[in-house]
Design a protein around this motif. Structure first.
Motif, PDB file in Angstrom:
ATOM      1  N   ASP A  44      -1.765   0.489  -9.781  1.00 23.92           N
ATOM      2  CA  ASP A  44      -0.611   0.082  -8.976  1.00 23.92           C
ATOM      3  C   ASP A  44      -1.048  -0.488  -7.643  1.00 23.92           C
ATOM      4  OD1 ASP A  44       1.121   0.864 -10.831  1.00 23.92           O
ATOM      5  OD2 ASP A  44       1.485   2.869 -10.010  1.00 23.92           O
ATOM      6  N   GLN A  45      -2.000   0.267  -7.041  1.00 13.46           N
ATOM      7  CA  GLN A  45      -2.302  -0.042  -5.646  1.00 13.46           C
ATOM      8  C   GLN A  45      -3.185  -1.264  -5.499  1.00 13.46           C
ATOM      9  OE1 GLN A  45      -4.132   3.142  -3.596  1.00 13.46           O
ATOM     10  NE2 GLN A  45      -4.794   1.901  -1.879  1.00 13.46           N
ATOM     11  N   LEU A  46      -4.137  -1.394  -6.398  1.00 15.77           N
ATOM     12  CA  LEU A  46      -5.177  -2.384  -6.164  1.00 15.77           C
ATOM     13  C   LEU A  46      -5.187  -3.448  -7.240  1.00 15.77           C
ATOM     14  CD1 LEU A  46      -7.739   0.359  -5.311  1.00 15.77           C
ATOM     15  CD2 LEU A  46      -6.759  -1.150  -3.642  1.00 15.77           C
ATOM     16  N   GLY A  47      -4.057  -4.160  -7.341  1.00 19.19           N
ATOM     17  CA  GLY A  47      -3.980  -5.212  -8.353  1.00 19.19           C
ATOM     18  C   GLY A  47      -5.105  -6.218  -8.260  1.00 19.19           C
ATOM     19  N   PRO A  48      -5.374  -6.725  -7.069  1.00 23.80           N
ATOM     20  CA  PRO A  48      -6.401  -7.768  -6.966  1.00 23.80           C
ATOM     21  C   PRO A  48      -7.816  -7.248  -7.186  1.00 23.80           C
ATOM     22  CG  PRO A  48      -4.960  -7.736  -5.035  1.00 23.80           C
ATOM     23  CD  PRO A  48      -4.694  -6.485  -5.816  1.00 23.80           C
ATOM     24  N   ASP A  49      -7.965  -5.924  -7.307  1.00 21.95           N
ATOM     25  CA  ASP A  49      -9.315  -5.382  -7.414  1.00 21.95           C
ATOM     26  C   ASP A  49     -10.059  -5.889  -8.635  1.00 21.95           C
ATOM     27  OD1 ASP A  49      -9.767  -2.105  -6.017  1.00 21.95           O
ATOM     28  OD2 ASP A  49     -10.840  -3.961  -5.733  1.00 21.95           O
ATOM     29  N   ARG A  68       0.839  -1.214   0.000  1.00 21.95           N
ATOM     30  CA  ARG A  68       0.000   0.000   0.000  1.00 21.95           C
ATOM     31  C   ARG A  68       0.870   1.258   0.000  1.00 21.95           C
ATOM     32  NH1 ARG A  68      -5.402  -1.216   2.071  1.00 21.95           N
ATOM     33  NH2 ARG A  68      -5.769  -3.319   1.277  1.00 21.95           N
ATOM     34  N   LYS A  69       1.906   1.224   0.865  1.00 19.81           N
ATOM     35  CA  LYS A  69       2.760   2.415   0.987  1.00 19.81           C
ATOM     36  C   LYS A  69       3.491   2.665  -0.328  1.00 19.81           C
ATOM     37  CE  LYS A  69       6.597   4.128   3.809  1.00 19.81           C
ATOM     38  NZ  LYS A  69       7.923   3.636   3.482  1.00 19.81           N
ATOM     39  N   LYS A  70       3.955   1.574  -0.930  1.00 22.70           N
ATOM     40  CA  LYS A  70       4.685   1.686  -2.200  1.00 22.70           C
ATOM     41  C   LYS A  70       3.780   2.280  -3.264  1.00 22.70           C
ATOM     42  CE  LYS A  70       7.299  -1.322  -5.328  1.00 22.70           C
ATOM     43  NZ  LYS A  70       7.622  -2.689  -5.662  1.00 22.70           N
ATOM     44  N   ALA A  71       2.550   1.769  -3.345  1.00 25.15           N
ATOM     45  CA  ALA A  71       1.593   2.263  -4.353  1.00 25.15           C
ATOM     46  C   ALA A  71       1.283   3.736  -4.103  1.00 25.15           C
ATOM     47  CB  ALA A  71       0.317   1.434  -4.295  1.00 25.15           C
ATOM     48  N   ARG A  72       1.145   4.099  -2.819  1.00 25.11           N
ATOM     49  CA  ARG A  72       0.812   5.489  -2.496  1.00 25.11           C
ATOM     50  C   ARG A  72       1.967   6.415  -2.861  1.00 25.11           C
ATOM     51  NH1 ARG A  72      -0.158   4.461   2.274  1.00 25.11           N
ATOM     52  NH2 ARG A  72       1.495   5.611   3.326  1.00 25.11           N
ATOM     53  N   ASP A  73       3.186   5.961  -2.510  1.00 21.95           N
ATOM     54  CA  ASP A  73       4.358   6.796  -2.819  1.00 21.95           C
ATOM     55  C   ASP A  73       4.529   6.958  -4.319  1.00 21.95           C
ATOM     56  OD1 ASP A  73       4.791   7.025  -0.177  1.00 21.95           O
ATOM     57  OD2 ASP A  73       6.538   5.692  -0.069  1.00 21.95           O
ATOM     58  N   GLU A  74       4.288   5.863  -5.059  1.00 26.47           N
ATOM     59  CA  GLU A  74       4.406   5.964  -6.521  1.00 26.47           C
ATOM     60  C   GLU A  74       3.327   6.867  -7.088  1.00 26.47           C
ATOM     61  OE1 GLU A  74       4.434   1.984  -7.991  1.00 26.47           O
ATOM     62  OE2 GLU A  74       6.451   1.571  -7.194  1.00 26.47           O
ATOM     63  N   GLY A  75       2.119   6.768  -6.510  1.00 28.06           N
ATOM     64  CA  GLY A  75       1.019   7.645  -6.945  1.00 28.06           C
ATOM     65  C   GLY A  75       1.366   9.100  -6.689  1.00 28.06           C
ATOM     66  N   ARG A  76       1.987   9.363  -5.535  1.00 32.08           N
ATOM     67  CA  ARG A  76       2.349  10.737  -5.191  1.00 32.08           C
ATOM     68  C   ARG A  76       3.407  11.252  -6.162  1.00 32.08           C
ATOM     69  NH1 ARG A  76       4.412  10.321   0.050  1.00 32.08           N
ATOM     70  NH2 ARG A  76       2.318  10.380   0.926  1.00 32.08           N
ATOM     71  N   LYS A  77       4.364  10.333  -6.504  1.00 26.69           N
ATOM     72  CA  LYS A  77       5.417  10.736  -7.444  1.00 26.69           C
ATOM     73  C   LYS A  77       4.818  11.161  -8.774  1.00 26.69           C
ATOM     74  CE  LYS A  77       8.772   7.478  -6.189  1.00 26.69           C
ATOM     75  NZ  LYS A  77       9.538   6.339  -6.647  1.00 26.69           N
ATOM     76  N   THR A  78       3.886  10.328  -9.324  1.00 26.61           N
ATOM     77  CA  THR A  78       3.295  10.653 -10.633  1.00 26.61           C
ATOM     78  C   THR A  78       2.508  11.935 -10.541  1.00 26.61           C
ATOM     79  OG1 THR A  78       1.430   9.240 -10.111  1.00 26.61           O
ATOM     80  CG2 THR A  78       3.174   8.267 -11.439  1.00 26.61           C
ATOM     81  N   ASN A  79       1.815  12.138  -9.414  1.00 24.23           N
ATOM     82  CA  ASN A  79       1.005  13.358  -9.289  1.00 24.23           C
ATOM     83  C   ASN A  79       1.880  14.589  -9.228  1.00 24.23           C
ATOM     84  OD1 ASN A  79      -1.478  12.198  -9.366  1.00 24.23           O
ATOM     85  ND2 ASN A  79      -1.571  11.828  -7.163  1.00 24.23           N
ATOM     86  N   THR A  80       2.977  14.514  -8.479  1.00 22.91           N
ATOM     87  CA  THR A  80       3.827  15.702  -8.353  1.00 22.91           C
ATOM     88  C   THR A  80       4.569  15.951  -9.649  1.00 22.91           C
ATOM     89  OG1 THR A  80       5.453  14.265  -7.346  1.00 22.91           O
ATOM     90  CG2 THR A  80       4.122  15.617  -5.863  1.00 22.91           C
ATOM     91  N   SER A  81       5.011  14.885 -10.314  1.00 27.55           N
ATOM     92  CA  SER A  81       5.790  15.091 -11.535  1.00 27.55           C
ATOM     93  C   SER A  81       4.900  15.573 -12.686  1.00 27.55           C
ATOM     94  CB  SER A  81       6.523  13.809 -11.926  1.00 27.55           C
ATOM     95  OG  SER A  81       5.570  12.791 -12.105  1.00 27.55           O
ATOM     96  N   ASP A  82       3.689  15.007 -12.803  1.00 25.92           N
ATOM     97  CA  ASP A  82       2.821  15.410 -13.917  1.00 25.92           C
ATOM     98  C   ASP A  82       1.920  16.580 -13.553  1.00 25.92           C
ATOM     99  OD1 ASP A  82       3.968  13.237 -14.932  1.00 25.92           O
ATOM    100  OD2 ASP A  82       2.217  11.919 -14.766  1.00 25.92           O
ATOM    101  N   ASN A  83       2.018  17.038 -12.291  1.00 27.83           N
ATOM    102  CA  ASN A  83       1.192  18.153 -11.820  1.00 27.83           C
ATOM    103  C   ASN A  83      -0.293  17.835 -11.948  1.00 27.83           C
ATOM    104  OD1 ASN A  83       1.224  20.464 -10.472  1.00 27.83           O
ATOM    105  ND2 ASN A  83       1.779  21.809 -12.180  1.00 27.83           N
ATOM    106  N   VAL A  84      -0.632  16.598 -11.707  1.00 24.27           N
ATOM    107  CA  VAL A  84      -2.035  16.190 -11.810  1.00 24.27           C
ATOM    108  C   VAL A  84      -2.629  16.217 -10.417  1.00 24.27           C
ATOM    109  CG1 VAL A  84      -3.556  14.288 -12.404  1.00 24.27           C
ATOM    110  CG2 VAL A  84      -1.520  14.690 -13.743  1.00 24.27           C
TER     111      VAL A  84
END
Length: 989
Positions: free
Chosen positions: A555-560, A526-542
Motif C-alpha cells: 500500500d505504502q510504497l507503490g513506486p518501490d 504515507r499517512k493513508k498507507a500507515r492508517d490502513e496498515g494499522r487497521k489491518t494489524n489491529t483487525s487481524d491481530n498481527v
C-alpha cells in the motif's frame, strides 16, 4: 577644405581667425560637416528600382552645430545602395546633372507607403536637413529663413556638394522645408506652400497646372508636355456591424452558476472592439499627360473604379482592448497588492480562536485513535457553507465576495472527485484527459517553471484569473484561496488524495506552489498507507509477522517496485545526497507491545553475522532474481525500504545552506556525511532484517552493483569460477559505507525511525499555504497563467496560420523561459511578456476581422479563396498592398461593395435627418442635384488628393539647358501643401 580633413589636422585644433562673424563661422561648420561625411562631388547611383523606397534600408547620421548660441542639428538621410564604380564614369560624364535632379523625374517610386516626407514630396534618395536642435525652437522670421538659405547656398558652392540641403523653418509640426541643390552650372530650388484653407481654384488638376506653368515661366511657345501622376485616397470607416465576429463573453451565465460562454479553465480570446478602424483605398493614375484627362471644377474624368492601380492599407485601432491581454494584466496587478487574505476579507480570526483550538485538539486526538472515522463522500459544498458561515458572522450575506453557485462550480471543477461517491485512489489522482505527455505544448511547463496543463495548480491559476476578472476581483481571489486551503486541510485530515497531481516526489521543474501541493499529497499518501496498515494489524491481530508487513509495503510504497527493478538493472539505487534530519524524527510504532519487542530484539543483536543468521527474516518484498547470499547460499531478498524524504526546492535550499555552514573541518565533514547517509543507513537496516546472515558485499551487490567487481579466475582444480570483491572506493579505510554497515541493526522499515515525518511536513505545507497573501499567490501562479496564455495564443494561431505570429510566439517562449526561471523575475520583464502576448492576440484578431470583412470563408472557388487569404495576410504584414486587377479584381470587387454599403448607410441617415425638420419645398428644389450626384457615386469624396506634375523645361531663358521641374500637391480636409522643385541653368541665363 579638403586639405583640412587630412589626419594631421586632427592632432590639434586650429582657430581660423579669418572667419570674423558668427555667420561665417556657421557656414564653415556646415562645410566641415559635409566634408566629414564625404558628400563632396557627384556620386551617381543606379536608376531607382520600383518600390525601393519602401523595401530598401534607410539610414541617417547626425551632428550638431550652432549659429552663435542657437543650436542646429544636421542630419544626413540616405538610401543604402551598392557602391558603383565611379572612376570609369567620372571622365565621360563630367557635365552630368546631379543625382537628385535626375531623381525628380523618376516615376518608379511615386507615393511610397512608408518614407520621410521629403522623399514622398520630391522622390529623393539622399538629402541633408538642418533643423533647430530643440523641438520647441523654430525659425520663424523671414530674414532668418533667408539668412539660413544663403548660408546653405554658400556652403554648397564652396564644397561642391551635390546632395540637396534643406532647412526646416516654422514650427516643427508644419513640416516646412526650403532647400537647394547645386551642380555644375545648374541649381534646383526647393520651395513650399502650406495652407489650412484651400483656394477653390486649386482643388483640381486644371488649377494646379496653371500654378505649375506660371511658376516655371517657360519662354517656349509650344510648351513641353507635362506628365502627371494622380492618387486619390478614400477612407472607409463605417463597417457594418456584422463584420466584427467577436462575441462578448456571457458573464451572466457564469454568475448563474452555469458553465456557459466562458468555461472555468478556459481563457477568453479576441478583441472587444474591431481592431481594424479604417480601410484606406488609394486609386492611382501613374502616367498621364496633359490633355488626356479633364479634371476641373465642373467635371472630372477621375473615376476611382477606372483607376489602373488600386492599393489598400488598413489603419489599426490604437491599443484595442483584448480579452486575453486584459485577463493576464489584471491578474498581474494582484502581484503589487500588499494586503493579506484576512485584511481583504475583513474577518477577525481572534473571535473564534477558542473554537478553532478546540477543533485542532480534536483533530490531533483523531490521529491517536485506532481507526479514523470513515467519510464516504467528499463534501466540498459542506466545507464551503461552514466557511461562508464564518465569514458571514463578520460581514453581511450580500458582501460575500463569491456566491455559492459560482464557488461550488469552481470547487467541483478543481476537485472532480468530490462529486463521486468515493474519492479517487492515488493511482488515478491525475485527470484522465491528459494531453500526450510528450507533446511540445504539454512540456512547456518545464521551460516556464509553471505546472502541467492538466494539473490542479494550472486549473487553480485559471480559476483565480477568471474570478479576479469577473467575480469580485481581489476579494474573490482571497475568498477562493481561503476555501482552497480549507479543502487541503480537510483532505489531509481525512486521508483523501488531492486530484490533478502526478504521484511521486515534488517535481522541481514546476512552480513552488505545485511542489508544495505534491508534497502534501505525498504526506497524505504515507499517512493513508500507515492508517490502513494499522487497521489491518489491529483487525487481524498481527504484530510481527511478514505478511502484514508486506501488505503495508504494497500500500505504502507503490513506486518501490520500480526502484528495485532499477537496482536489478544495475543502476545506482540511492544517492548519497538524499538525507533527512533524523535527529529530530521519532519512531513510528504499530503498537506498544511491538515497540518493546523490537527494542528487546535490538538488545540481543550485537553479535556477528552468525548470530544474525539465526534471526527470523522480516520485511521482505521479493526475491532478487537468482542472486544468493555469498556466505550461506540463501536467496537474496529485496527488502521493503523507506522512501527517501521528498523535498521541495525551498527545503533543498535550506538543506544546502545547512550543509554549507558545517564548513570544511573534519568534524563538519563527518557530520555532513552522517546527515547525508541517513537514507543509506535505513536501507542497510532493512536489508539486514530481510536477509539474516548477510554481509556488506551482499548489500552492495543489490544496492550499487557497480561497486562489486566480478572476475573469472581458474581455481586449483582448473575450473573457471567467478570471484568477486568490493571496488576500490569501498575498501578505503574508515569508509562511510563500512561505518554505516557496522552501526546498522537488523530492523525492518516499518519499525525504523521515519526518514520522512509526514505529519510535520504536512502541517508545514498547510501553514505555508495559509499565510500566502494574494500577491504571493499571484507571483507563484503567474508562470501558469503565462503558460496558459501562450497555449491559447498557439491554439488560436493554428486556426489562422499567420507566419509572422509563429515567429513572435517562438520569441515569447524563449523570452519567457529565460525570465520565469529566476525565482523573483523583474516586473518590467513580466510586463514585456504580457505586452507581447497582447500584441499577438491583436494581430490574430486583426486577421479574423479582415477575413470576415473580405469573406474568405464564403469563397466558392478555391483559387479565389487562396488569393483573398494571401491578400489578407499581406495587409497584416505590409504597409500597403497592391490590389491585383484593381477595381475589376476579386478583392477589388469586395472593396467596392464595402464602400457602396457604407455610402448607402450614410445616405439613408442623411435622408432621415433631412426629413424631420426640413421644409418639403426646399427638399424638393434645393437638394435633388446633390442627391442625384450622391446616388451616382459609389465612393465618398476622396479624403486625400495627391498630384505630381513633372516636366523638362529650359529655364530661365529659351536657350538655357532643359532641366527637370517637379511640383507635388496634397490636399486633405484641413491641409493644403505644394512642394515644388524648380531647376534653372546658372551658366546660360
Amino acid at each position: 577644405m579638403a586639405a583640412d580633413s587630412e589626419p594631421e589636422s586632427e592632432v590639434f585644433e586650429i582657430t581660423d581667425f579669418t572667419t570674423a562673424s558668427e555667420w561665417e563661422r556657421f557656414i564653415s561648420k556646415v562645410e566641415e560637416v559635409l566634408n566629414d561625411w564625404k558628400l563632396i562631388g557627384n556620386s551617381l547611383g543606379k536608376p531607382l528600382e520600383k518600390g525601393v523606397f519602401t523595401s530598401g534600408t534607410w539610414e541617417e547620421k547626425s551632428d550638431e552645430i550652432s549659429f552663435a548660441d542657437f543650436k542646429f542639428s544636421v542630419t544626413h538621410h540616405y538610401l543604402v545602395q551598392e557602391s558603383t564604380d565611379k572612376e570609369g564614369k567620372d571622365e565621360v560624364l563630367e557635365d552630368v546633372i546631379p543625382q537628385a535632379m535626375q531623381d525628380l523625374l523618376c516615376m518608379n517610386n511615386d507615393f511610397p507607403p512608408r518614407a520621410h516626407c521629403l522623399v514622398r514630396w520630391y522622390g529623393l534618395r539622399e538629402f541633408v536637413v538642418i533643423a533647430p536642435a530643440a523641438n520647441s525652437d523654430a525659425v520663424l522670421s523671414e530674414s532668418k529663413c533667408n539668412l539660413l538659405l544663403s548660408s546653405v547656398s554658400i556652403a554648397l558652392g564652396n564644397t561642391g556638394c551635390q546632395v540637396p540641403l534643406f532647412v526646416q523653418i516654422h514650427h516643427k509640426w508644419r513640416r516646412m522645408y526650403v532647400g537647394e541643390c547645386q551642380g555644375p552650372g545648374v541649381r534646383t530650388d526647393f520651395e513650399m506652400v502650406h495652407l489650412r484653407k484651400v483656394p477653390n481654384q486649386y482643388t483640381h488638376l486644371s488649377g494646379l497646372l496653371d500654378i505649375f506653368k506660371s511658376k516655371i515661366g517657360c519662354p517656349l511657345t509650344p510648351l513641353p508636355p507635362v506628365s502627371i501622376a494622380i492618387r486619390f485616397t478614400y477612407v472607409l470607416q463605417d463597417w457594418q456591424q456584422y463584420f466584427w465576429p467577436q462575441q462578448p463573453p456571457d458573464i451572466d451565465a457564469l454568475v448563474g452558476g452555469e458553465v456557459g460562454g466562458l468555461e472555468f479553465g478556459k481563457l477568453p480570446f479576441g478583441a472587444c472592439e474591431d481592431p481594424i478602424s479604417e480601410l484606406h483605398l488609394a486609386t492611382t493614375w501613374p502616367h498621364l499627360t496633359e490633355g488626356i484627362i479633364v479634371d476641373n471644377d465642373v467635371y472630372s474624368d477621375l473615376d476611382p473604379i477606372q483607376a489602373p492601380h488600386w492599393s489598400v492599407r488598413v489603419r489599426k485601432a490604437d491599443n484595442p482592448q483584448c480579452l486575453l491581454g486584459d485577463f493576464v494584466t489584471e491578474f498581474f496587478k494582484i502581484c503589487r497588492r500588499k494586503e493579506s487574505t484576512d485584511e481583504i476579507l475583513g474577518r477577525s480570526t481572534f473571535e473564534e480562536e477558542g473554537r478553532e483550538i478546540a477543533d485542532i485538539t480534536h483533530a490531533l486526538s483523531k490521529l491517536t485513535e485506532p481507526a479514523p472515522v470513515p467519510i464516504h463522500k467528499l463534501s466540498v459544498s459542506n466545507m464551503v457553507h461552514t466557511a461562508k458561515k464564518k465569514i458571514r458572522k463578520h460581514r453581511g450575506v450580500e458582501e460575500s465576495p463569491l456566491n455559492n453557485d459560482v464557488l461550488n462550480t469552481i470547487l467541483l471543477f478543481l476537485f472532480p472527485d468530490a462529486a463521486s461517491e468515493k474519492p479517487l485512489d492515488g493511482t488515478s489522482s491525475t485527470d484522465n484527459n491528459n494531453p500526450p505527455s510528450e507533446s511540445e505544448e504539454y512540456n512547456l511547463y518545464n521551460q516556464f517553471k509553471s505546472a502541467p496543463s492538466d494539473s490542479l495548480t494550472y486549473k487553480l491559476a485559471l480559476c483565480l484569473c477568471m474570478i479576479n476578472f469577473y467575480h469580485g476581483g481581489l476579494k474573490g481571489v482571497a475568498h477562493l484561496w481561503q476555501e482552497f486551503v480549507l479543502e487541503m486541510r480537510f483532505r489531509w485530515e481525512n486521508n483523501f488524495l488531492i486530484p490533478g497531481l502526478a504521484s511521486g516526489p515534488p517535481d522541481l521543474r514546476c512552480c513552488l506552489l505545485h511542489q508544495k501541493l505534491q508534497m502534501l499529497n505525498c504526506c497524505i499518501e504515507r499517512k493513508k498507507a500507515r492508517d490502513e496498515g494499522r487497521k489491518t494489524n489491529t483487525s487481524d491481530n498481527v504484530t510481527n509477522t511478514y505478511p502484514g508487513d508486506a501488505g503495508k509495503a504494497g500500500d505504502q510504497l507503490g513506486p518501490d517496485n520500480l526502484k528495485d527493478m532499477d537496482k536489478e538493472k544495475g543502476e545506482m539505487g540511492k544517492s548519497w545526497d538524499s538525507w533527512s534530519d533524523s535527529e529530530e524524527e521519532f519512531f513510528e510504532c504499530l503498537s506498544d507491545t511491538e515497540e518493546l519487542k523490537g527494542n528487546g530484539q535490538e538488545g540481543g543483536k550485537k553479535g556477528g553475522p552468525k548470530e544474525m543468521a539465526n534471526l527470523k527474516p522480516e520485511g521482505r518484498l521479493i526475491q532478487h532474481g537468482k542472486l544468493t547470499l555469498l556466505h550461506n547460499g540463501e536467496p537474496l531478498y529485496i527488502p521493503v525500504t523507506q522512501e527517501p524524504a521528498p523535498m521541495t526546492e525551498d527545503l533543498l535550499e535550506e538543506q544546502s545552506e545547512v550543509l554549507a555552514k558545517l564548513g570544511t573541518s573534519a568534524e563538519g565533514a563527518h557530520l555532513r556525511a552522517r546527515m547525508q547517509s541517513a537514507c543509506l543507513l535505513s536501507d542497510m537496516e532493512s536489508f539486514k532484517a530481510a536477509n539474516p546472515g548477510c554481509f556488506l558485499e551482499d548489500f552492495v551487490r543489490w544496492y550499487s552493483p557497480r561497486d562489486y567487481i566480478e572476475e573469472e579466475t581458474i581455481d586449483e582444480k582448473g575450473n573457471m569460477v567467478l570471484k568477486g570483491e568490493l571496488s576500490a572506493r569501498m575498501k578505503i579505510p574508515s569508509n562511510m559505507w563500512v561505518e554505516a554497515w557496522e552501526t546498522a541493526k537488523p530492523i525492518p522499515a516499518r519499525r525504523q525511525r521515519r526518514l520522512f515525518d509526514d505529519t510535520r511536513e504536512a502541517e508545514k505545507v498547510l501553514h505555508y499555504l495559509a499565510v500566502q497573501k494574494p500577491a504571493d499567490l499571484a507571483r507563484h501562479l503567474l508562470p501558469c497563467v503565462i503558460h496558459a496564455a501562450v497555449l491559447k495564443v498557439k491554439e488560436e494561431e493554428s486556426l489562422e496560420n499567420i507566419s509572422s505570429v509563429k515567429k513572435i510566439i517562438k520569441q515569447i517562449i524563449s523570452h519567457s523561459s529565460k525570465v520565469l526561471h529566476f525565482p523573483n523575475p523583474e516586473d518590467k520583464k513580466l510586463e514585456e511578456i504580457i505586452h507581447q502576448i497582447t500584441n499577438v492576440e491583436a494581430i490574430i484578431a486583426r486577421a479574423r476581422s479582415l477575413k470576415a470583412k473580405f469573406g474568405t470563408e464564403r469563397c466558392e472557388q478555391e483559387e479565389e479563396k487562396e488569393d483573398l487569404e494571401r491578400f489578407v495576410s499581406c495587409l497584416l504584414e505590409q504597409p500597403e498592398v497592391l490590389v491585383v486587377g484593381a477595381g475589376r479584381g476579386h478583392a477589388g470587387r469586395i472593396i467596392h461593395k464595402l464602400f457602396v454599403n457604407a455610402q448607402r448607410l450614410t445616405e439613408s441617415s442623411d435622408e432621415a435627418a433631412a426629413m424631420a425638420p426640413a421644409e418639403e419645398e426646399l427638399k424638393r428644389t434645393g437638394s435633388p442635384e446633390e442627391r442625384r450626384q450622391n446616388s451616382v457615386s459609389d465612393f465618398p469624396p476622396p479624403a486625400g488628393r495627391e498630384l505630381i506634375l513633372r516636366s523638362t523645361v529650359p529655364r530661365p531663358a529659351p536657350y538655357s539647358r532643359a532641366l527637370p521641374q517637379r511640383m507635388y500637391s496634397v490636399l486633405t480636409r484641413e491641409d493644403f501643401r505644394l512642394a515644388g522643385a524648380f531647376s534653372s541653368d546658372t551658366s546660360f541665363f
